[in-house]
Every structure is written in C-alpha cells, then in structure tokens.
Design a protein around this motif. Sequence first.
Motif, PDB file in Angstrom:
ATOM      1  N   LEU A   1      46.244  36.005 -55.036  1.00  0.00           N
ATOM      2  CA  LEU A   1      46.386  34.874 -55.957  1.00  0.00           C
ATOM      3  C   LEU A   1      45.687  33.621 -55.442  1.00  0.00           C
ATOM      4  CD1 LEU A   1      47.573  33.766 -58.566  1.00  0.00           C
ATOM      5  CD2 LEU A   1      49.670  33.215 -57.306  1.00  0.00           C
TER       6      LEU A   1
ATOM      7  N   LEU B   1      46.584  40.826 -58.321  1.00  0.00           N
ATOM      8  CA  LEU B   1      46.634  39.377 -58.536  1.00  0.00           C
ATOM      9  C   LEU B   1      47.645  38.720 -57.608  1.00  0.00           C
ATOM     10  CD1 LEU B   1      45.763  36.921 -60.284  1.00  0.00           C
ATOM     11  CD2 LEU B   1      47.649  37.490 -61.823  1.00  0.00           C
TER      12      LEU B   1
ATOM     13  N   ILE C   1      41.702  37.663 -64.331  1.00  0.00           N
ATOM     14  CA  ILE C   1      42.715  38.704 -64.563  1.00  0.00           C
ATOM     15  C   ILE C   1      42.128  39.822 -65.418  1.00  0.00           C
ATOM     16  CG2 ILE C   1      44.965  39.183 -65.604  1.00  0.00           C
ATOM     17  CD1 ILE C   1      45.738  36.283 -64.917  1.00  0.00           C
TER      18      ILE C   1
END
Length: 245
Positions: A20, A16, A232
């Motif tokens: 991002l 992540l 996520i």
Amino acid sequence: MSITAGSLYRDTGNFLRHQLVTIVLMSLLTSFITVLIGHALTPGADQLSMLTDGSRGSGTSLLEMVQNMSPDQQRILLRASAAGTFASLVGNTLLLGGMLTLIPMVSAGQRVSALRAIGTSAASLPRLLLLVFIMTLVVQLGFMVLVVPGVLLAVVLALAPIVLSAEKVGIFASMRLSMRLVWGHLKLVAPAVALWLLAKIVVLLLASSLTVLPANVASVVLNALSNLISAIMIIYLYRLYMLLR
C-alpha cells in the motif's frame, strides 16, 4: 483450474495491503508529475483559471465563456487542453510502467520502491506511451459514436499493456491478443472495468468539493486518487493475465 472473480479480488486486496505505501507513493509521484507537466506547458493558465472560475460564478455557460474570450485567451485555452491531455498521457504511462514493473519484482521476492519501479520501467515507457495514446484515441472515438462501443473497447483492450510488457510483442499484436483473451473471459473483465470507470466518474465529481484547496493542490490530490484506483485495476488485470497464461 477455474478462475473466479472472488479469488481475483482477494489476490488484488492482498497485494494492495502489502504494497500500500509503495503504491500510494507512486500514485502521488505520478500525479505530481502530471500536474507539473501540465502547468509547465501552459503559461498563462492561472489567468485562464481565474477567468473560468469567474464565469462559473456568474452562471455563464462554457460556450458563452469561450465566445467572450479574446483570441489570446482562446489560444491559451486550446494550449491548456492539449497540455492537459499530454500530461495525463505521460502520467498514466509512468503509473502503468511502474506498476507493471513493481508487480513481477515483488512477486519474485524483491523489495521495490516507487522510484525504483518507475526507473526500471524506463526502457519500456516509449512503447507504453504509444500504446496508451492509441488505446485512449480508440476508446474516445468509441464514446463519441455511442457510450456502449467506448465501454466495450475499454474492456477488450484492458489487457493490452500487460501483454505488451510481459510478452515483449508489438503494440498492435498486444491489442489483438488482449481482444482474444478478454473476449473469452468477459465476465471477469467487464465488471471490473465498469467499476473502474464508475470510480473515475466519482473522483471527477469530488472536484467540486475541493474548492477550499489551492487549484494545484486539489489537482494533485484528485489525480493521485484517480491513479490509486487505476493501480488497483492494474493489479487485478495483471493477476488475471498470469492465471490465463
């Protein structure tokens, strides 16, 4: 090698952090598409939104509000509900397809944009859409019976989209394989799914604090936040599936 939740959380956080910007852009893009489809399929939605906002302000219950509507307004409400469900299914499928394309491509060392990830997944989107529809229907039926069956179904079917994408198997075969894999690793999947559901509820509760924004803008923001949470979750489950393989 034993698989631990801690290692999965670390792997998810690392991916992540490095991706991002791409994941946020994908969440925003799919959120915008969801809101756009819902708005396009619901002519008269603005009028209905004004009516429901006024009913909330006067303390009228939802049942009373529907009973006080004219037949045309009731048809608009029904159409808005169906359009919202369809738009949500399409948006979730686009996000799922994009993430299931992004993760292996990035793992292979390629630079991938949000648009490229979603575009590359186009061939698998029809099957994913059907799978997401069936999973949503099954889980919702479970919630209608009792909360626990709905949660349990959400847990055991969590890996089905990843199996469908990675193994190129049929829809029901992917659901069966997901049940078999998850059942043997409930301690790794169940807490993550429970946190995901809790985070989704928190996002819904945030809707009341975004009344200062225009309705469409608030919808895009809330959907994007919900999509980011789902992204996520997809990373976590994909990493788990790769380790199980």
